[in-house]
Design a protein around this motif. Structure first.
Motif, PDB file in Angstrom:
ATOM      1  N   ASN A   2      -7.475  -0.262   6.945  1.00 51.53           N
ATOM      2  CA  ASN A   2      -7.115   0.548   5.183  1.00 51.53           C
ATOM      3  C   ASN A   2      -8.268   0.123   4.699  1.00 51.53           C
ATOM      4  O   ASN A   2      -8.956   0.980   3.482  1.00 51.53           O
ATOM      5  CB  ASN A   2      -5.455   0.137   4.503  1.00 51.53           C
ATOM      6  CG  ASN A   2      -4.760   0.815   4.653  1.00 51.53           C
ATOM      7  OD1 ASN A   2      -4.941   2.304   5.708  1.00 51.53           O
ATOM      8  ND2 ASN A   2      -3.526   0.799   4.537  1.00 51.53           N
ATOM      9  N   ASP A   3      -8.531  -1.263   4.278  1.00 53.46           N
ATOM     10  CA  ASP A   3      -9.845  -1.816   3.623  1.00 53.46           C
ATOM     11  C   ASP A   3     -10.866  -1.115   4.032  1.00 53.46           C
ATOM     12  O   ASP A   3     -11.676  -0.781   3.289  1.00 53.46           O
ATOM     13  CB  ASP A   3      -9.423  -2.965   3.497  1.00 53.46           C
ATOM     14  CG  ASP A   3      -8.304  -4.193   2.929  1.00 53.46           C
ATOM     15  OD1 ASP A   3      -8.027  -3.420   2.260  1.00 53.46           O
ATOM     16  OD2 ASP A   3      -8.423  -5.049   2.952  1.00 53.46           O
ATOM     17  N   ARG A   6     -11.467   2.783   2.534  1.00 52.66           N
ATOM     18  CA  ARG A   6     -10.897   2.011   1.323  1.00 52.66           C
ATOM     19  C   ARG A   6     -12.739   1.995   0.775  1.00 52.66           C
ATOM     20  O   ARG A   6     -13.200   2.872   0.303  1.00 52.66           O
ATOM     21  CB  ARG A   6      -9.936   1.636   0.990  1.00 52.66           C
ATOM     22  CG  ARG A   6     -10.150   1.596  -0.495  1.00 52.66           C
ATOM     23  CD  ARG A   6      -9.539   2.412  -1.280  1.00 52.66           C
ATOM     24  NE  ARG A   6     -10.017   3.846  -1.865  1.00 52.66           N
ATOM     25  CZ  ARG A   6      -9.919   5.004  -2.721  1.00 52.66           C
ATOM     26  NH1 ARG A   6      -9.080   5.428  -2.209  1.00 52.66           N
ATOM     27  NH2 ARG A   6     -10.885   5.391  -2.128  1.00 52.66           N
ATOM     28  N   LYS A 147      -5.135   8.165   4.796  1.00 52.96           N
ATOM     29  CA  LYS A 147      -7.166   7.607   4.586  1.00 52.96           C
ATOM     30  C   LYS A 147      -7.977   8.191   5.134  1.00 52.96           C
ATOM     31  O   LYS A 147      -8.878   8.519   4.798  1.00 52.96           O
ATOM     32  CB  LYS A 147      -7.044   6.594   4.573  1.00 52.96           C
ATOM     33  CG  LYS A 147      -6.318   5.349   3.661  1.00 52.96           C
ATOM     34  CD  LYS A 147      -7.003   5.313   2.526  1.00 52.96           C
ATOM     35  CE  LYS A 147      -6.511   4.677   1.222  1.00 52.96           C
ATOM     36  NZ  LYS A 147      -5.282   4.825   1.181  1.00 52.96           N
TER      37      LYS A 147
END
Length: 234
Positions: A2-3, A6, A147
């Motif tokens: 996710n990071d 992102r 995402k």
């Protein structure tokens, strides 16, 4: 993961030019075991590409209009969800155009990958592909669909914003009346409807639209509107 996605989205939205977007995508692709990336937008027969593929392959792909038969593009439009692919699943026998496409793709290091398709406006499709020269690519780490879609949209809108800030050549600058008629065309108004709204003769409205098409090298009014949007004129 996710990071990582992102951070990719943040880098794209902070980009000031196409080079910065390409650099962010290259870095992200390499981190997760891919060698290339490709962003593709299709709208009818029109194709817009932004990628890190070899220039020779780009010329072959666009010159042969391979988006018509590209199995990845076809599957992306059919599924409209993230998926992995491999050239091993494409036709390997016969003398068909698809066979030639497969051979040329492999020759240029495009053998497997992962594609994220997103449905756009007016029947368009946007897709982001990460490609590898290996027979199979591991896309297991790229499975955050939400995402991933956000990343595709970030690329789409950032490229539009960058295009809108690009200086338009003087010969392409529209007159105030040409621009006004174009604005109404972009809102779906026909020449007679624009004439009623502006008080200009319908034939004169058409003249302004024709002059705008000539300046922006558009064959039709819909294409004129699309080009004008890309340059931030509407």
């Amino acid at each position: 993961m996710n990071d990582a996605l992102r951070n990719l989205i943040d880098m794209i939205e902070a980009a000031h030019n196409e080079r910065m977007i390409k650099s962010a995508l290259k870095s992200f692709a390499n981190t997760y075991g891919f060698e290339r990336f490709a962003y593709l937008q299709t709208e009818g027969a029109e194709v817009r590409a932004f990628n890190s593929y070899p220039e020779e392959w780009q010329d072959i792909y666009l010159g042969n209009q391979y988006s018509r038969i590209d199995p990845v593009v076809t599957e992306a439009k059919r599924r409209m969800e993230m998926f992995s692919w491999t050239a091993n699943d494409w036709p390997a026998r016969g003398t068909s155009e698809l066979r030639r496409f497969r051979d040329q793709a492999i020759e240029h290091g495009i053998r497997s990958g992962l594609t994220i398709p997103v449905e756009g406006s007016f029947g368009s499709t946007m897709m982001l592909t990460f490609a590898s020269s290996r027979q199979t690519a591991d896309g297991s780490k790229l499975r955050d669909a939400q995402k991933a879609i956000q990343a595709v949209l970030a690329i789409h809108y950032r490229l539009k914003i960058i295009a809108a800030t690009t200086i338009v050549a003087p010969k392409r600058l529209l007159s105030p009346r040409e621009a006004m008629c174009l604005m109404w065309a972009a809102r779906g108004k026909s020449a007679p409807e624009t004439a009623m709204l502006t008080g200009i003769n319908p034939r004169t409205v058409q003249h302004y639209l024709d002059k705008a098409r000539e300046k922006l090298e558009a064959a039709t009014v819909p294409q004129l509107v699309a080009i004008a949007k890309d340059h931030g004129l509407v």
